[in-house]
Design a protein around this motif. Structure first.
Motif, mmCIF file in Angstrom:
data_model
loop_
_atom_site.group_PDB
_atom_site.id
_atom_site.type_symbol
_atom_site.label_atom_id
_atom_site.label_comp_id
_atom_site.label_asym_id
_atom_site.label_seq_id
_atom_site.Cartn_x
_atom_site.Cartn_y
_atom_site.Cartn_z
ATOM 1 N N GLY A 1 0.807 -1.214 0.000
ATOM 2 C CA GLY A 1 0.000 0.000 0.000
ATOM 3 C C GLY A 1 0.840 1.264 0.000
ATOM 4 N N MET A 2 1.891 1.279 0.802
ATOM 5 C CA MET A 2 2.745 2.465 0.828
ATOM 6 C C MET A 2 3.499 2.640 -0.484
ATOM 7 S SD MET A 2 2.074 4.180 3.398
ATOM 8 C CE MET A 2 3.315 5.426 3.165
ATOM 9 N N THR A 3 3.850 1.545 -1.128
ATOM 10 C CA THR A 3 4.501 1.636 -2.433
ATOM 11 C C THR A 3 3.548 2.242 -3.455
ATOM 12 O OG1 THR A 3 5.860 -0.290 -1.921
ATOM 13 C CG2 THR A 3 5.641 0.312 -4.246
ATOM 14 N N ILE A 4 2.323 1.777 -3.465
ATOM 15 C CA ILE A 4 1.328 2.321 -4.389
ATOM 16 C C ILE A 4 1.089 3.792 -4.089
ATOM 17 C CG2 ILE A 4 -1.119 2.233 -5.044
ATOM 18 C CD1 ILE A 4 -0.923 -0.821 -4.689
ATOM 19 N N TYR A 5 0.958 4.139 -2.812
ATOM 20 C CA TYR A 5 0.749 5.526 -2.421
ATOM 21 C C TYR A 5 1.892 6.409 -2.926
ATOM 22 C CZ TYR A 5 0.531 9.657 0.513
ATOM 23 O OH TYR A 5 0.510 10.947 0.957
ATOM 24 N N GLN A 6 3.124 5.982 -2.701
ATOM 25 C CA GLN A 6 4.278 6.779 -3.122
ATOM 26 C C GLN A 6 4.340 6.929 -4.643
ATOM 27 O OE1 GLN A 6 6.365 8.496 -1.247
ATOM 28 N NE2 GLN A 6 5.422 7.791 0.640
ATOM 29 N N LEU A 7 4.019 5.871 -5.363
ATOM 30 C CA LEU A 7 4.031 5.944 -6.822
ATOM 31 C C LEU A 7 2.967 6.904 -7.350
ATOM 32 C CD1 LEU A 7 4.583 2.197 -7.784
ATOM 33 C CD2 LEU A 7 6.195 4.085 -8.058
ATOM 34 N N VAL A 8 1.769 6.844 -6.774
ATOM 35 C CA VAL A 8 0.670 7.691 -7.243
ATOM 36 C C VAL A 8 0.940 9.156 -6.908
ATOM 37 C CG1 VAL A 8 -1.786 8.205 -6.939
ATOM 38 C CG2 VAL A 8 -1.043 5.852 -7.195
ATOM 39 N N VAL A 9 1.338 9.430 -5.677
ATOM 40 C CA VAL A 9 1.612 10.816 -5.278
ATOM 41 C C VAL A 9 2.852 11.344 -5.999
ATOM 42 C CG1 VAL A 9 2.239 12.288 -3.316
ATOM 43 C CG2 VAL A 9 0.438 10.599 -3.070
ATOM 44 N N GLY A 10 3.841 10.493 -6.180
ATOM 45 C CA GLY A 10 5.057 10.896 -6.884
ATOM 46 C C GLY A 10 4.836 11.202 -8.349
ATOM 47 N N SER A 11 3.779 10.649 -8.920
ATOM 48 C CA SER A 11 3.499 10.915 -10.331
ATOM 49 C C SER A 11 2.598 12.132 -10.520
ATOM 50 C CB SER A 11 2.893 9.684 -11.003
ATOM 51 O OG SER A 11 1.648 9.372 -10.408
ATOM 52 N N GLY A 12 2.336 12.867 -9.433
ATOM 53 C CA GLY A 12 1.634 14.134 -9.573
ATOM 54 C C GLY A 12 0.177 14.154 -9.148
ATOM 55 N N PHE A 13 -0.359 13.063 -8.715
ATOM 56 C CA PHE A 13 -1.746 13.040 -8.268
ATOM 57 C C PHE A 13 -1.846 13.553 -6.835
ATOM 58 C CE2 PHE A 13 -1.862 9.945 -11.696
ATOM 59 C CZ PHE A 13 -3.017 10.332 -12.370
ATOM 60 N N ASP A 14 -3.063 13.868 -6.428
ATOM 61 C CA ASP A 14 -3.304 14.398 -5.091
ATOM 62 C C ASP A 14 -3.150 13.297 -4.036
ATOM 63 O OD1 ASP A 14 -4.000 16.366 -3.262
ATOM 64 O OD2 ASP A 14 -6.143 15.943 -3.413
ATOM 65 N N VAL A 15 -2.961 13.724 -2.796
ATOM 66 C CA VAL A 15 -2.798 12.801 -1.675
ATOM 67 C C VAL A 15 -4.048 11.947 -1.486
ATOM 68 C CG1 VAL A 15 -2.437 12.678 0.816
ATOM 69 C CG2 VAL A 15 -1.180 14.338 -0.529
ATOM 70 N N VAL A 16 -5.206 12.541 -1.713
ATOM 71 C CA VAL A 16 -6.461 11.806 -1.530
ATOM 72 C C VAL A 16 -6.580 10.675 -2.555
ATOM 73 C CG1 VAL A 16 -8.974 12.016 -1.540
ATOM 74 C CG2 VAL A 16 -7.590 13.832 -0.556
ATOM 75 N N VAL A 17 -6.172 10.942 -3.778
ATOM 76 C CA VAL A 17 -6.210 9.909 -4.819
ATOM 77 C C VAL A 17 -5.243 8.782 -4.471
ATOM 78 C CG1 VAL A 17 -5.784 9.428 -7.261
ATOM 79 C CG2 VAL A 17 -6.897 11.547 -6.591
ATOM 80 N N GLY A 18 -4.048 9.147 -4.048
ATOM 81 C CA GLY A 18 -3.066 8.136 -3.666
ATOM 82 C C GLY A 18 -3.524 7.300 -2.489
ATOM 83 N N SER A 19 -4.126 7.967 -1.501
ATOM 84 C CA SER A 19 -4.617 7.245 -0.324
ATOM 85 C C SER A 19 -5.742 6.293 -0.690
ATOM 86 C CB SER A 19 -5.119 8.235 0.725
ATOM 87 O OG SER A 19 -4.089 9.054 1.167
ATOM 88 N N GLY A 20 -6.647 6.764 -1.522
ATOM 89 C CA GLY A 20 -7.777 5.924 -1.921
ATOM 90 C C GLY A 20 -7.352 4.707 -2.720
#
Length: 77
Positions: free
Chosen positions: A14-33
């Motif tokens: 989950g943390m890997t997915i979160y870091q990848l999503v937020v690192g690619s420019g998406f919002d924190v809420v999108v990454g968390s979801g």
């Protein structure tokens, strides 16, 4: 012991997915979801394979990483 190892693996995923999503420019809420959804799905599958309660694995994987819990990201805004 199996549940602990599975929860750690699910949390790391989950943390890997979160870091990848937020690192690619998406919002924190999108990454968390997305991370929370992936942890719930993968945690449920892994738990059924290892014959441990799915709720134990999923909640134990999501809770330690507060960023992966979508409600905390929404409430902080």
């Amino acid at each position: 012991m199996r549940a602990t190892l599975l929860a750690a693996a699910v949390g790391a995923l989950g943390m890997t997915i979160y870091q990848l999503v937020v690192g690619s420019g998406f919002d924190v809420v999108v990454g968390s979801g997305l991370a929370a959804c992936a942890m719930g799905l993968v945690g449920g599958i892994f738990a059924r394979i290892a014959t441990v309660p799915p709720l134990v694995v999923t909640i134990a994987g999501i809770t330690p990483s507060c960023r992966a819990c979508p409600s905390t990201a929404v409430c902080r805004r």
